[in-house]
Scaffold this motif. Structure first.
Motif, PDB file in Angstrom:
ATOM      1  N   ALA B 147       0.834  -1.201   0.000  1.00  0.00           N
ATOM      2  CA  ALA B 147       0.000   0.000   0.000  1.00  0.00           C
ATOM      3  C   ALA B 147       0.868   1.250   0.000  1.00  0.00           C
ATOM      4  N   ILE B 148       1.942   1.240   0.828  1.00  0.00           N
ATOM      5  CA  ILE B 148       2.797   2.428   0.889  1.00  0.00           C
ATOM      6  C   ILE B 148       3.542   2.622  -0.421  1.00  0.00           C
ATOM      7  N   ALA B 149       4.007   1.521  -0.996  1.00  0.00           N
ATOM      8  CA  ALA B 149       4.696   1.628  -2.277  1.00  0.00           C
ATOM      9  C   ALA B 149       3.761   2.204  -3.329  1.00  0.00           C
ATOM     10  N   LEU B 150       2.492   1.776  -3.269  1.00  0.00           N
ATOM     11  CA  LEU B 150       1.496   2.268  -4.215  1.00  0.00           C
ATOM     12  C   LEU B 150       1.291   3.773  -4.053  1.00  0.00           C
ATOM     13  N   VAL B 151       1.183   4.207  -2.800  1.00  0.00           N
ATOM     14  CA  VAL B 151       0.996   5.644  -2.552  1.00  0.00           C
ATOM     15  C   VAL B 151       2.222   6.424  -3.033  1.00  0.00           C
ATOM     16  N   LEU B 152       3.429   5.903  -2.731  1.00  0.00           N
ATOM     17  CA  LEU B 152       4.654   6.617  -3.091  1.00  0.00           C
ATOM     18  C   LEU B 152       4.837   6.711  -4.600  1.00  0.00           C
ATOM     19  N   HIS B 153       4.455   5.654  -5.311  1.00  0.00           N
ATOM     20  CA  HIS B 153       4.757   5.625  -6.738  1.00  0.00           C
ATOM     21  C   HIS B 153       3.547   5.875  -7.613  1.00  0.00           C
ATOM     22  N   GLY B 154       2.366   5.949  -7.005  1.00  0.00           N
ATOM     23  CA  GLY B 154       1.183   6.081  -7.842  1.00  0.00           C
ATOM     24  C   GLY B 154       0.358   7.335  -7.617  1.00  0.00           C
ATOM     25  N   THR B 155       0.742   8.147  -6.619  1.00  0.00           N
ATOM     26  CA  THR B 155      -0.072   9.338  -6.360  1.00  0.00           C
ATOM     27  C   THR B 155       0.803  10.578  -6.413  1.00  0.00           C
ATOM     28  N   ARG B 156       0.117  11.714  -6.487  1.00  0.00           N
ATOM     29  CA  ARG B 156       0.828  12.974  -6.525  1.00  0.00           C
ATOM     30  C   ARG B 156       1.549  13.225  -5.194  1.00  0.00           C
ATOM     31  N   VAL B 160       5.583  13.870  -4.707  1.00  0.00           N
ATOM     32  CA  VAL B 160       6.134  15.018  -3.982  1.00  0.00           C
ATOM     33  C   VAL B 160       6.961  14.533  -2.795  1.00  0.00           C
ATOM     34  N   THR B 161       6.463  13.490  -2.120  1.00  0.00           N
ATOM     35  CA  THR B 161       7.192  12.951  -0.964  1.00  0.00           C
ATOM     36  C   THR B 161       8.550  12.411  -1.393  1.00  0.00           C
ATOM     37  N   ARG B 162       8.565  11.701  -2.524  1.00  0.00           N
ATOM     38  CA  ARG B 162       9.837  11.166  -2.983  1.00  0.00           C
ATOM     39  C   ARG B 162      10.805  12.296  -3.329  1.00  0.00           C
ATOM     40  N   ALA B 163      10.246  13.374  -3.869  1.00  0.00           N
ATOM     41  CA  ALA B 163      11.088  14.521  -4.197  1.00  0.00           C
ATOM     42  C   ALA B 163      11.710  15.103  -2.930  1.00  0.00           C
ATOM     43  N   VAL B 164      10.912  15.211  -1.857  1.00  0.00           N
ATOM     44  CA  VAL B 164      11.420  15.767  -0.602  1.00  0.00           C
ATOM     45  C   VAL B 164      12.486  14.838  -0.011  1.00  0.00           C
ATOM     46  N   GLN B 172      11.734  22.233  -2.568  1.00  0.00           N
ATOM     47  CA  GLN B 172      11.138  23.489  -2.114  1.00  0.00           C
ATOM     48  C   GLN B 172      11.249  24.570  -3.188  1.00  0.00           C
ATOM     49  N   SER B 173      12.434  24.642  -3.808  1.00  0.00           N
ATOM     50  CA  SER B 173      12.621  25.699  -4.787  1.00  0.00           C
ATOM     51  C   SER B 173      11.789  25.432  -6.030  1.00  0.00           C
ATOM     52  N   LEU B 174      11.325  24.179  -6.193  1.00  0.00           N
ATOM     53  CA  LEU B 174      10.448  23.880  -7.321  1.00  0.00           C
ATOM     54  C   LEU B 174       8.984  24.083  -6.946  1.00  0.00           C
ATOM     55  N   GLY B 175       8.763  24.630  -5.757  1.00  0.00           N
ATOM     56  CA  GLY B 175       7.398  24.963  -5.377  1.00  0.00           C
ATOM     57  C   GLY B 175       6.692  23.897  -4.567  1.00  0.00           C
ATOM     58  N   VAL B 176       7.424  22.875  -4.136  1.00  0.00           N
ATOM     59  CA  VAL B 176       6.794  21.866  -3.292  1.00  0.00           C
ATOM     60  C   VAL B 176       6.674  22.407  -1.870  1.00  0.00           C
ATOM     61  N   ASN B 177       5.493  22.273  -1.305  1.00  0.00           N
ATOM     62  CA  ASN B 177       5.308  22.698   0.077  1.00  0.00           C
ATOM     63  C   ASN B 177       5.811  21.576   0.980  1.00  0.00           C
ATOM     64  N   SER B 178       7.114  21.658   1.347  1.00  0.00           N
ATOM     65  CA  SER B 178       7.690  20.531   2.071  1.00  0.00           C
ATOM     66  C   SER B 178       7.148  20.454   3.494  1.00  0.00           C
ATOM     67  N   ALA B 179       6.682  21.582   4.029  1.00  0.00           N
ATOM     68  CA  ALA B 179       6.088  21.540   5.370  1.00  0.00           C
ATOM     69  C   ALA B 179       4.866  20.632   5.363  1.00  0.00           C
ATOM     70  N   VAL B 181       4.350  18.152   3.302  1.00  0.00           N
ATOM     71  CA  VAL B 181       4.807  16.769   3.154  1.00  0.00           C
ATOM     72  C   VAL B 181       5.260  16.218   4.496  1.00  0.00           C
ATOM     73  N   ARG B 182       6.014  17.043   5.238  1.00  0.00           N
ATOM     74  CA  ARG B 182       6.465  16.604   6.562  1.00  0.00           C
ATOM     75  C   ARG B 182       5.268  16.306   7.470  1.00  0.00           C
ATOM     76  N   PHE B 183       4.285  17.209   7.423  1.00  0.00           N
ATOM     77  CA  PHE B 183       3.092  17.033   8.244  1.00  0.00           C
ATOM     78  C   PHE B 183       2.399  15.725   7.892  1.00  0.00           C
ATOM     79  N   ALA B 184       2.198  15.509   6.596  1.00  0.00           N
ATOM     80  CA  ALA B 184       1.504  14.294   6.158  1.00  0.00           C
ATOM     81  C   ALA B 184       2.291  13.056   6.561  1.00  0.00           C
TER      82      ALA B 184
END
Lengths: 566, 277
Positions: B147-156, B160-164, B172-179, B181-184
């Protein structure tokens, strides 16, 4: 210190027996907390193992006394046994923890594993070690409660006095330097791993000594004394009181541990909840600990500023080959970054390494300054192979490496940075601050020419980028190197600063007969100062010759302009 | 045969327990000491379900929700100000662990209690009789990892999480709200920890310190696996096997410290552990 000693001698007269008992324990935990502060607050080693070292000392007395009874001889034997066991354990933990490149998280993890192993061993000992219920009722020296309080208090005063002396000494600055930038210290020729192991062992011995007194005073030992929860409690005392203050951890240990004993009866569990909450709040809002509240209004005293003097001239440099590189390869997996690079450099050379990004220039510098970096090949400094030597031993052979981004110790003053840079040549004092810093002529010139000589008492984080670069150069020159490695020494500098550095380097090569190898992108700069140029492209030497040769070379032009122009 | 099953199920349990910590470590770069307390929260969620007389299966979602809420609250109030001070964040999670432990003690008391198991009895596998529940946990471990692999590789969110994880500053500089991601990920990690707590309860019992013994094992597993689900599976099997073998053939007390010692030695020799360098 005298006041402290007096206080612990008088205090038992004013306190009831219960308080004296409780505080004896707290004072001994405070001794262990001071070692946590020395390791963590000053040196940056977050250790969860100090309670376990204390427990080793306590168990040594408990076991000897349970089996042989107590006498002066067995007591001394137990003390030596405890110190020996704790010292050996610390040596093992330190050897595991402080390997090359170990992250601070790994170090903390190892110190977390140790108490777990300790507790499991106590469990495994069955009746001999008392398993989970511990040992009690063994013979102890016949002293009354008040006297034990005084023994514990005097031990704390002595340990505190020693620690304060140490952290204020030249060696204390070295500890902070290792906390700030361990890698820079290694390239200043300081054997950081060995120093950390030694410090760790010394702290373990102090804890084991306190443990002996603990067992003697209470006649009870239990595994909980040394488990990792106790280890974290010492860290909590230190963080709450204020790290790197010595006084903070003592106050933290004595107040929290003592108050716990009174309040746990009245407010079971609630007190621990309050401590937990306060701890979280202090970590988030008050990183300097509760002691920093007291200091808010206080004016900072001017820092101690030593005088600069010139070091006696070292043995005159011999001319000849300083650096010889042969068949040097560096691979990252299947990626070949350097491909049989070979060249030599002599005293008085000012050799520039140029080449496009990714040519392997910085990698080459790394392979010269650290024997463990290269995949194959030979590097000789002054005729001696660097074999697989770590950076601090390469430094001893005469390599001085300046990093690409200026690496100085941010919380330390200019003078303190220079002092640390001299540690390899002049063994730092363990008990005092030397009033003078002796620098070799070259370093002294840099410090004076750049105006740093007038800013010795300034913390380096307040320096400009250019000043930091100059300071790092002076620190490297303080090592009295024969080979100077500079990675883009002019990056980010103004034109003026660049000219000054250029003149300085030329002077170092000509007058001081240093062999200088620098990586540089600014070709005008290279042209104005270098005696020789090596062009690297895709990990191989394309050209090795005079500056004009490189400037006129068709190959070099192609490399820089790209293949399209061929 | 039952030795082999012991190894497989022990590895699965270790994996389930460490999963939440892995996500927190991967994204935030910190080891959460509150992980043990979150396991305990899950255990007590299961206990409450038993007291209420509900179907024991309900304890799993109940625990996950309790963990999610607690994790979200902790991230918002305590961890967010500590982004730039990772070692302090680790200490703060230890403090949070103490607070949670004491609140539970005040509410439920210190005594050991028992929750109902959703599945009891034994199954016969290739001639060996074995606890059905332990076998079930192997399936749960595989399901959760999938399930986690699916979320990491199959959802937006996963992307974003993999990018962080790969490079927070760049993300962050590409506009990802890393805060966010950390919260989630802290909330999700806490939810997984509590779920794991509810899952291990039928194997042991519920008490305010039940999470602590699991903490170190999970900690070691995560350090050995970097931030990869696959290498953690390898680490879980190796460490699980070592623990079972030492406990069976040498002695149970030594078995208790096998994981910690073995992990420390592996990390000394190979700092990246089971992660591909």
């Amino acid at each position: 210190m005298l006041a402290g000693a007096l206080a612990v001698l008088v205090a038992p007269l004013l306190l009831d027996t219960y308080s004296v008992n409780v505080l004896t324990r707290s004072l001994l935990l405070a001794v262990a907390a001071v070692t946590v502060d020395l390791l963590w607050g000053y040196t940056g080693i977050l250790s969860f193992a100090q309670a376990a070292f204390l427990a080793i000392g306590a168990y040594a007395l408990a076991l000897v006394s349970s089996n042989l009874g107590f006498s002066a001889a067995t007591g001394l034997f137990a003390l030596l046994l405890g110190l020996g066991a704790a010292g050996l354990a610390a040596l093992l933990v330190g050897w595991l923890a402080f390997s090359y490149g170990a992250s601070p998280l790994y170090v903390s993890t190892i110190t977390l594993v140790f108490p777990i192993v300790f507790v499991q061993l106590i469990f495994a000992g069955g009746n001999f070690t008392g398993s989970s219920s511990g040992l009690s009722g063994f013979d102890v020296p016949e002293l009354d409660t008040e006297s034990w309080f005084r023994v514990a208090g005097l031990l704390l005063v002595a340990v505190t006095a020693l620690t304060v002396t140490l952290v204020r000494s030249d060696f204390g600055r070295l500890l902070v330097a290792m906390r700030e930038n361990d890698v820079r210290c290694q390239f200043l020729g300081i054997p950081t791993a060995r120093l950390k192991v030694l410090l760790f062992v010394a702290c373990a011995l102090v804890c084991a000594g306190a443990g002996w007194v603990y067992a003697a005073a209470t006649a009870v030992v239990a595994p909980e004394l040394g488990n990792f929860v106790s280890g974290t409690e010492l860290v909590i005392y230190t963080a709450l009181g204020g790290r790197a203050t010595i006084a903070g951890p003592i106050l933290g240990a004595v107040s929290i541990d003592a108050v716990s004993n009174y309040l746990n009866g009245a407010l079971p569990f609630l007190w621990a909840l309050i401590v937990g909450l306060v701890f979280v709040v202090v970590i988030v809002a008050l990183p300097g600990g509760l002691l920093s509240l007291l200091r808010l209004g206080r004016v900072r005293q001017p820092r101690f500023v030593p005088r600069l003097v010139e070091a006696p001239a070292a043995t005159p440099r011999r001319d000849g080959t300083v650096l010889r590189v042969e068949a040097l390869d560096k691979r990252f997996g299947s990626l070949q970054v350097l491909n049989s690079v070979a060249f030599t450099a002599h005293a008085g050379d000012l050799l520039s390494l140029i080449g496009p990004n990714g040519a392997g220039k910085t990698t080459l510098m790394r392979c010269i300054a650290d024997g463990r970096e290269r995949s194959a090949g030979l590097v000789e400094i002054g005729g001696q192979s660097i074999r697989r030597m770590p950076p601090h031993r390469c430094t001893a052979l005469g390599v001085g490496r300046k990093f690409q981004t200026a690496a100085v110790f941010e919380t330390m003053t200019v003078a303190e940075c220079l002092r640390v840079a001299r540690s390899r040549v002049e063994r730092p004092s363990l008990f005092r601050r030397t009033p003078t810093i002796a620098l070799p002529e070259a370093a002294l010139e840099v410090v004076q020419a750049t105006g740093l000589a007038d800013r010795l008492g300034v913390e380096t984080r307040q320096l400009s980028h250019g000043e930091k670069q100059s300071l790092e150069l002076a620190m490297v020159l303080a090592l009295e190197p024969t080979l100077l490695l500079l990675d883009e020494p002019t990056a980010g500098l103004t034109k003026q600063e660049r000219q000054r550095i250029g003149a300085l380097l030329a002077d170092l090569a000509q007058r001081h007969r240093l062999c200088i190898v620098l990586v540089e992108h600014d070709l005008d700069f290279v042209r104005s100062i270098s005696s020789r140029v090596i062009v690297l492209h895709q990990g191989a030497v394309v050209l090795d010759g005079a500056v004009e040769e490189a400037v006129q070379s068709e190959t070099v032009r192609t490399i820089y302009a790209g293949a399209a122009h061929v | 045969m039952s030795l082999l099953l012991d190894i497989v199920t022990t590895a699965a349990i270790l994996y389930v327990v460490a999963l939440g910590l892995l996500i927190v470590f991967g994204v935030m770069g910190i080891i959460s000491f509150a992980h043990g307390a979150m396991l305990t929260v899950g255990g007590y969620a299961a206990l409450l379900v038993t007291w209420a007389g509900w179907n024991p299966w309900v304890s799993l979602p109940a625990a996950a929700v309790a963990g999610l809420l607690a994790g979200a609250a902790m991230e918002r109030t305590v961890l967010r100000p500590l982004y730039r001070r990772p070692l302090d964040a680790i200490l703060a999670t230890w403090g949070l662990g103490i607070v949670i432990g004491q609140v539970i003690t005040l509410a439920f008391g210190r005594q050991v209690q028992f929750a109902q198991s959703p599945l009891s009895g034994a199954a016969v596998i290739l001639g060996a009789t074995y606890s059905q529940y332990r076998l079930l946990l192997v399936g749960v471990a595989v399901l959760l990892a999938g399930a986690i692999a699916l979320v990491l590789h199959g959802t937006r969110l996963g992307l974003v999480t993999r990018a962080v994880i790969a490079n927070e500053n760049l993300a962050q500089s590409l506009g990802v709200n890393s805060a966010r991601v950390r919260f989630a990920s802290f909330s999700l990690g806490s939810a997984l920890a509590s779920l794991a707590g509810a899952l291990v309860v039928p194997l042991s019992s519920v008490d305010p310190n039940m999470g602590v013994p699991w903490l170190v094992g999970a900690f070691m597993l995560v350090l050995l696996s970097g931030s990869s689900l696959v290498s953690m599976a390898a680490a879980a099997v190796v460490l699980g096997a070592a623990q079972v073998l030492v406990s069976t053939y040498l002695n149970a007390v030594l078995g208790g410290m096998t994981i910690a010692v073995l992990a420390a030695v592996i990390l000394r020799v190979r700092p990246t552990g089971f992660a591909r360098a």
